[in-house]
Design a protein around this motif. Structure first.
Motif: not given
Length: 147
Positions: A10-22
């Motif tokens: 959950a942490y790594t998937q959210h970090a990837c998602f957040d990075r793509i958005i940012a």
């Protein structure tokens, strides 16, 4: 140990998602970034969807895993709410997650990453949900709503 592994997922998937958005360039139409996230399965994080599906199944049966998913959803929605109206973040999150999941599970009829029709098929629901680009002043431009 299983809980720790799913927490890491959950942490790594959210970090990837957040990075793509940012990492959006200024002026980019955010609706198109949502389309891209869906079509490319988040630049590769879709490959972990099998593990995510296992986590979803556990969450239905076990409150600890449901809380883990709830926390993950809240973080994803907070990431989206930096760029989109907060009231739309849950809908965007569900649309993105659902379309990626369906594309990975469906044998026919679902949008696949290398399908030339996929961006157009995906664009319709995304643009339909986010049709009013004037919401909150600068929705659709690639800079955060909240500094």
């Amino acid at each position: 140990m299983l809980y720790a592994a799913f927490s890491h997922l959950a942490y790594t998937q959210h970090a990837c998602f957040d990075r793509i958005i940012a990492e959006l360039p200024d002026g980019e139409d955010l609706r198109e970034r949502v389309v891209e996230l869906i079509v490319t399965h988040g630049g590769g994080y879709g490959r972990d969807m099998v593990l995510s599906a296992e986590l979803y199944a556990l969450a239905v049966r076990d409150e600890r895993y449901r809380a883990l998913i709830q926390n993950w959803m809240e973080r994803s929605r907070a990431s989206l709410a930096r760029y989109f109206p907060p009231e739309l973040a849950p809908m965007i999150d569900a649309l993105q997650e659902g379309l990626v999941l369906h594309s990975l599970l469906a044998l026919t009829g679902a949008c696949r990453e290398h399908d030339s029709h996929c961006p157009a098929q995906t664009r319709r629901p995304v643009h339909g949900l986010l049709r009013d680009r004037s919401l909150h002043g600068h929705m659709g431009l690639a800079h955060p709503r909240h500094p």
